[in-house]
Design an enzyme around this catalytic site. Structure first.
Site, short mmCIF file in Angstrom:
data_model
loop_
_atom_site.label_atom_id
_atom_site.label_comp_id
_atom_site.label_asym_id
_atom_site.label_seq_id
_atom_site.Cartn_x
_atom_site.Cartn_y
_atom_site.Cartn_z
N HIS A 7 0.83 -1.20 0.00
CA HIS A 7 0.00 0.00 0.00
C HIS A 7 0.87 1.26 0.00
CE1 HIS A 7 -3.58 -2.31 1.85
NE2 HIS A 7 -3.55 -2.39 0.54
N ARG A 11 -9.90 -3.24 -20.46
CA ARG A 11 -9.44 -4.62 -20.34
C ARG A 11 -10.37 -5.37 -19.40
NH1 ARG A 11 -3.61 -6.01 -17.99
NH2 ARG A 11 -4.57 -5.44 -16.01
N GLU A 59 0.83 -11.44 -23.54
CA GLU A 59 1.54 -11.41 -22.25
C GLU A 59 2.22 -12.73 -21.96
OE1 GLU A 59 -0.62 -8.88 -19.18
OE2 GLU A 59 -2.25 -10.05 -20.04
N ASN A 61 5.04 -6.41 -18.79
CA ASN A 61 5.29 -6.83 -17.39
C ASN A 61 5.15 -8.34 -17.27
OD1 ASN A 61 5.20 -4.08 -17.12
ND2 ASN A 61 3.17 -4.04 -16.20
N ASP A 62 4.05 -8.84 -17.80
CA ASP A 62 3.84 -10.29 -17.72
C ASP A 62 4.65 -11.04 -18.76
OD1 ASP A 62 2.15 -10.96 -15.53
OD2 ASP A 62 0.57 -9.80 -16.50
N CYS A 103 1.56 -1.84 -23.59
CA CYS A 103 0.95 -1.15 -22.44
C CYS A 103 1.60 -1.54 -21.12
CB CYS A 103 -0.56 -1.40 -22.39
SG CYS A 103 -0.97 -3.12 -22.12
C1 PEP Z 1 1.45 -6.20 -18.35
O1 PEP Z 1 1.47 -7.35 -17.95
O2 PEP Z 1 2.42 -5.65 -18.92
C2 PEP Z 1 0.24 -5.39 -18.18
C3 PEP Z 1 0.11 -4.22 -18.75
O3 PEP Z 1 -0.73 -5.89 -17.37
P1 PEP Z 1 -0.64 -5.84 -15.75
O4 PEP Z 1 0.58 -5.05 -15.39
O5 PEP Z 1 -1.90 -5.22 -15.30
O6 PEP Z 1 -0.52 -7.28 -15.42
MG MG Z 2 -0.39 -8.24 -17.31
#
Ligand code: PEP
Ligand code: MG
Length: 575
Positions: free
Chosen positions: A194, A337, A436, A459-460, A507
């Site tokens: 947090h 999404r 992803e 990110n994923d 993204c």
């Molecule tokens: C990602 O995985 O890059 C993504 C944009 O989704 P999140 O960060 O919400 O998993």
């Molecule tokens: Mg993701």
């Protein structure tokens, strides 16, 4: 003596100031035996402290300043709930009664035992809730020990101070909003804590997860907080100090310059327009989007509508949230999404059993397809909102064609129902898929014929390609956006989508990192979606880039496997 500490950077900028140590009552708890005849009075003292803190938290909720992040109230409410729980409200009294512990000691033992239980939890989100228990316990201890108010410096001095804390609770954050420090650093915290969430929304330079800062730093020492690198330099020598003062000045000048770019279109030196879009989590984020000059929403992470609550948002509530964003963007694209819960984003009551590998389990689209009613409710809400703006629907974490076909069936069914009910929606609602999972990146044609657009979630994609849990501090150093496997997957995905004539965006965090902008442009990317705060910096990088100059170096980068050479090539690319 000068030394440096390394942690996790959660908000950008550079701060230079004097350390102000936030008192850590739990480290100074006294321990004495209470005689049987005095135990009732000791229990009453404990009850009074409970009362006091409950009252204090309620008061703080009233004082939340307008414009404060929406999470603030939710976190304060969570702390009040923790206070009411038997484990904190009743068990310490039992210890006073049975063992004759003084109230502070009884509470400290109980908090320590609860924290130990939380630390054993598999789920990283729940594991991090130990911080909330610690923060509530700390607040109670302060009252019991007669120091109810946090030891804040006088008003005028706070602005020059850097707060050094073992941890900071959301309740303390409310006070900091009114009593602004230039920066804060903490021992605790992680990417999903947090404290980090709030630090980002306050926008002051901060570094968390420093482990021993509170014990190693003394009151009044000079600190440099580098919120970009996640480094804190204690007692810097005059040369380092001068260098950072210069960097700080440049950073401020740069910020001012960047603000002026708001209405400038993002176009490369050779005239190619680039779309810069915003990532949002709640409709409340729209203010920041407007200020950033984003040309649409590239990622609305709808799971945040489902968090910090005990029930699920229904169709009406979701519809209003999506419509609000669609209308606010006035005809610009709004990419919603569908629910991406599971793994590090648990939602109550999801019914997801805890598993050993939650990131590989029932997450995102997999969870939604296992809960068709919940999924259909969201699809209906998105379809209904599509009547009020340029809405598009984005499916997270696709890995197989079967998942896509099932989702398309549910979308079709929702359309049939809405039509029958006479409810308007955009029949040609564009449908997109997130890339992803490496499987999706390598085999994009699995989805090409059925989807209108794509978005790469780096990110994923990095997490799954490199097998690095993105929430685990212990392997954070291996989370490498410049790993050749990651670069090859991204460039391959962009090329494949473009060859098929389908728009594709990035993204994930890479899109908002200006050090990656040229690399992604060189891979052919023309749409970037990011946190609104990062948009001006990325725009500036685009304005200074000639696409023609990128071709040769990008070819070399994609053929380089030596990490040092790769990093050097990317640095040269950005020079
Ligand atoms: C990602 O995985 O890059 C993504 C944009 O989704 P999140 O960060 O919400 O998993
Ligand atoms: Mg993701």
């Amino acid at each position: 003596m000068s030394f440096a500490l390394h942690g996790i950077a959660v908000a950008h900028g550079i701060a230079i100031g004097r350390a102000h140590l936030f008192s850590q009552t739990s480290l100074e708890v006294t321990h004495y035996v209470v005689l049987p005849e005095q135990r009732a009075a000791e229990i009453q003292r404990f009850d009074e402290a409970l009362h006091h803190v409950t009252h204090e938290l309620k008061g703080l909720e009233q004082q939340i300043p307008p414009g404060a992040p929406p999470e603030m109230a939710a976190f304060l409410q969570l702390h009040r709930m923790i206070l009411k729980d038997d484990t904190l409200a009743r068990m310490p009294k039992q210890r006073i009664q049975d063992q004759g512990c003084n109230a502070e000691w009884a509470l400290k033992q109980q908090v320590d035992s609860l924290i130990a239980q939380f630390e054993q939890m598999e789920d990283p989100y729940l594991r991090q809730r130990r911080d909330d228990i610690w923060q509530v316990g700390e607040r109670l201890l302060k009252v019991l020990m007669g120091q109810p108010a946090p030891n804040l410096p006088p008003h005028g001095e706070a602005a020059d101070s850097i707060l050094v804390a073992h941890d900071i609770s959301p309740a303390d954050m409310v006070l900091f909003k009114q009593h602004p420090f230039q920066s804060f650093i903490t021992d605790m915290g992680g990417a999903t804590s947090h404290t980090s969430i709030l630090a980002r929304s306050l926008g002051i330079p901060s570094v968390v997860a420093l482990h021993h800062a509170w014990k190693m730093i003394r009151e009044g020492e000079i600190l440099i907080v580098d919120g970009m690198a996640g480094v804190v330099i204690v007692n810097p020598d005059s040369q380092i100090l001068a260098e950072y003062r210069l960097r700080q000045e440049l950073w401020h000048l740069e910020r001012q310059k960047l603000k002026r770019l708001r209405s400038t279109r993002a176009t490369t030196l050779d005239g190619t327009p680039i779309e810069l879009l915003a990532n949002i989590e709640m409709p409340e984020d729209m203010d920041a989007v407007k200020k950033s000059g984003a040309r649409g929403i590239g990622l609305f992470r709808t799971e945040f509508l489902f968090m910090n609550r005990h029930d699920l948002p229904g169709e009406e509530e979701q519809f209003h949230a999506y419509r609000q964003v669609a209308e606010a963007m006035r005809g610009l694209p709004v990419t919603i999404r569908t629910l991406d819960i599971g793994a590090d984003k648990p939602v109550e009551p999801s019914g997801i059993a805890s598993t050993l590998n939650p990131a590989l389990g029932l997450r995102a689209i997999r969870y939604c397809l296992a809960e068709p009613q919940l999924f259909s409710t969201q699809i209906r809400a998105i379809l209904r909102a599509s009547h009020f703006g340029q809405v598009q629907l984005l499916i997270p974490m696709l890995s197989s064609r079967h998942e896509l076909l099932q989702t398309l069936d549910l979308v079709e069914q929702a359309k049939v129902d809405l039509r029958a009910e006479g409810i308007p929606f955009n029949d040609r609602l564009p449908l997109g898929g997130m890339v992803e999972v490496p499987a999706a990146a390598l085999a994009l044609p699995l989805f090409l014929d059925k989807l209108d657009f794509f978005s790469i979630g780096t990110n994923d994609l990095i997490q799954y390609t490199l097998a690095i849990d993105r929430t685990d501090d212990a392997v954070a150093h291996l989370f490498d956006p410049l790993h050749p496997a990651v670069l090859l997957l991204i460039s391959h995905t962009i090329r494949t989508a473009h060859k098929a004539g389908k728009p594709i965006a990035v993204c994930g965090e890479m899109a908002g990192n200006s050090a990656m902008t040229r690399l992604l442009l060189g891979f052919g990317l023309r749409e970037f979606s990011m946190h609104p705060a990062h948009l001006p910096e990325v725009k500036q990088a685009i304005l200074k880039t000639s696409l023609a100059d990128l071709q040769a170096p990008i070819k070399r980068i994609l053929a380089t496997y030596d990490p040092t050479k790769l990093e050097e090539s990317v640095t040269r690319l950005n020079a």
